[in-house]
Write a protein that holds these residues in place. Sequence first.
Motif, short mmCIF file in Angstrom:
data_model
loop_
_atom_site.label_atom_id
_atom_site.label_comp_id
_atom_site.label_asym_id
_atom_site.label_seq_id
_atom_site.Cartn_x
_atom_site.Cartn_y
_atom_site.Cartn_z
N ASN A 45 0.80 -1.23 0.00
CA ASN A 45 0.00 0.00 0.00
C ASN A 45 0.83 1.28 0.00
OD1 ASN A 45 -2.57 1.14 -0.13
ND2 ASN A 45 -2.53 1.61 2.04
N GLY A 46 1.71 1.39 -0.96
CA GLY A 46 2.50 2.61 -1.13
C GLY A 46 3.96 2.43 -0.78
N TYR A 47 4.30 1.31 -0.21
CA TYR A 47 5.69 1.04 0.16
C TYR A 47 6.21 -0.10 -0.70
CZ TYR A 47 9.79 0.44 3.11
OH TYR A 47 11.07 0.37 3.58
N LEU A 48 7.32 0.16 -1.37
CA LEU A 48 7.92 -0.83 -2.28
C LEU A 48 9.28 -1.28 -1.78
CD1 LEU A 48 7.19 1.06 -5.57
CD2 LEU A 48 6.51 -1.29 -5.18
N VAL A 49 9.56 -2.56 -1.93
CA VAL A 49 10.90 -3.10 -1.78
C VAL A 49 11.26 -3.65 -3.15
CG1 VAL A 49 12.38 -4.75 -0.59
CG2 VAL A 49 10.45 -3.71 0.63
N VAL A 50 12.35 -3.15 -3.71
CA VAL A 50 12.72 -3.51 -5.08
C VAL A 50 14.19 -3.90 -5.14
CG1 VAL A 50 11.02 -1.90 -6.02
CG2 VAL A 50 13.38 -1.16 -5.78
N ASP A 51 14.54 -4.63 -6.19
CA ASP A 51 15.95 -4.85 -6.53
C ASP A 51 16.27 -3.93 -7.69
OD1 ASP A 51 16.86 -6.72 -4.69
OD2 ASP A 51 16.21 -8.43 -5.89
N ALA A 52 17.41 -3.26 -7.58
CA ALA A 52 17.82 -2.31 -8.61
C ALA A 52 19.26 -2.58 -9.03
CB ALA A 52 17.69 -0.89 -8.09
N GLU A 53 19.56 -2.17 -10.25
CA GLU A 53 20.92 -2.31 -10.79
C GLU A 53 21.53 -0.91 -10.88
OE1 GLU A 53 22.36 -3.04 -15.20
OE2 GLU A 53 21.48 -4.85 -14.34
N TYR A 54 22.74 -0.78 -10.33
CA TYR A 54 23.45 0.49 -10.34
C TYR A 54 24.77 0.37 -11.07
CZ TYR A 54 20.29 2.57 -6.96
OH TYR A 54 19.18 3.09 -6.34
N ARG A 55 25.18 1.43 -11.77
CA ARG A 55 26.50 1.47 -12.39
C ARG A 55 27.56 1.39 -11.29
NH1 ARG A 55 23.83 5.03 -15.55
NH2 ARG A 55 24.45 6.87 -14.38
N GLY A 56 28.56 0.56 -11.50
CA GLY A 56 29.67 0.45 -10.56
C GLY A 56 29.44 -0.54 -9.43
N LEU A 71 3.38 11.26 -3.06
CA LEU A 71 2.01 11.57 -3.48
C LEU A 71 1.44 12.75 -2.71
CD1 LEU A 71 0.71 7.91 -3.77
CD2 LEU A 71 1.06 9.51 -5.67
N THR A 72 1.69 12.79 -1.42
CA THR A 72 1.19 13.88 -0.59
C THR A 72 1.78 15.22 -1.04
OG1 THR A 72 0.90 12.37 1.27
CG2 THR A 72 1.00 14.72 1.79
N ASN A 73 3.07 15.24 -1.34
CA ASN A 73 3.70 16.48 -1.82
C ASN A 73 3.14 16.93 -3.16
OD1 ASN A 73 5.33 16.80 0.42
ND2 ASN A 73 7.06 15.73 -0.49
N ALA A 78 -3.37 10.17 -1.18
CA ALA A 78 -2.57 8.94 -1.30
C ALA A 78 -3.40 7.69 -1.03
CB ALA A 78 -1.37 9.00 -0.35
N ASP A 79 -4.23 7.71 0.01
CA ASP A 79 -5.04 6.53 0.32
C ASP A 79 -5.96 6.16 -0.84
OD1 ASP A 79 -3.91 6.26 2.85
OD2 ASP A 79 -5.45 7.48 3.80
N ARG A 80 -6.59 7.16 -1.41
CA ARG A 80 -7.52 6.91 -2.52
C ARG A 80 -6.79 6.42 -3.77
NH1 ARG A 80 -11.80 11.28 -5.01
NH2 ARG A 80 -12.76 9.84 -6.45
N PHE A 81 -5.65 7.05 -4.07
CA PHE A 81 -4.88 6.67 -5.25
C PHE A 81 -4.33 5.25 -5.13
CE2 PHE A 81 -0.82 6.45 -7.57
CZ PHE A 81 -1.25 6.74 -8.85
N LEU A 82 -3.83 4.89 -3.96
CA LEU A 82 -3.17 3.60 -3.77
C LEU A 82 -4.12 2.43 -3.55
CD1 LEU A 82 -0.30 4.87 -1.46
CD2 LEU A 82 -0.10 4.21 -3.87
#
Length: 93
Positions: A45-56, A71-73, A78-82
């Motif tokens: 619900n709005g919080y992601l844990v991801v694997d990412a690839e970075y240079r180096g 979303l708030t900014n 946020a609650d409605r969107f998510l």
Amino acid sequence: MNDASGCARLSSEGPYSIFSFGGHSIRFRTPRTLRRYLSIKEWDNGYLVVDAEYRGIDAPVEEYIDLVPILTNLYFDADRFLAPIKKVVVSYE
């Protein structure tokens, strides 16, 4: 899976990450060394844990993204969107 079935998309382009759902593409800054997202490990619900690839960096890096303050900014409810999002996938289409 698409917006109608509750699937959002995460990708990156240059120094930005892009979270897309419901006709909205929300862009937010990420490190310039980010090459791409590899996988979504968790969606909560709005919080992601991801694997990412970075240079180096040889191995994938586990990253955490909290969309609620972003979303708030941007004056989203946020609650409605998510609420309808059931799944997030990495998509570079």
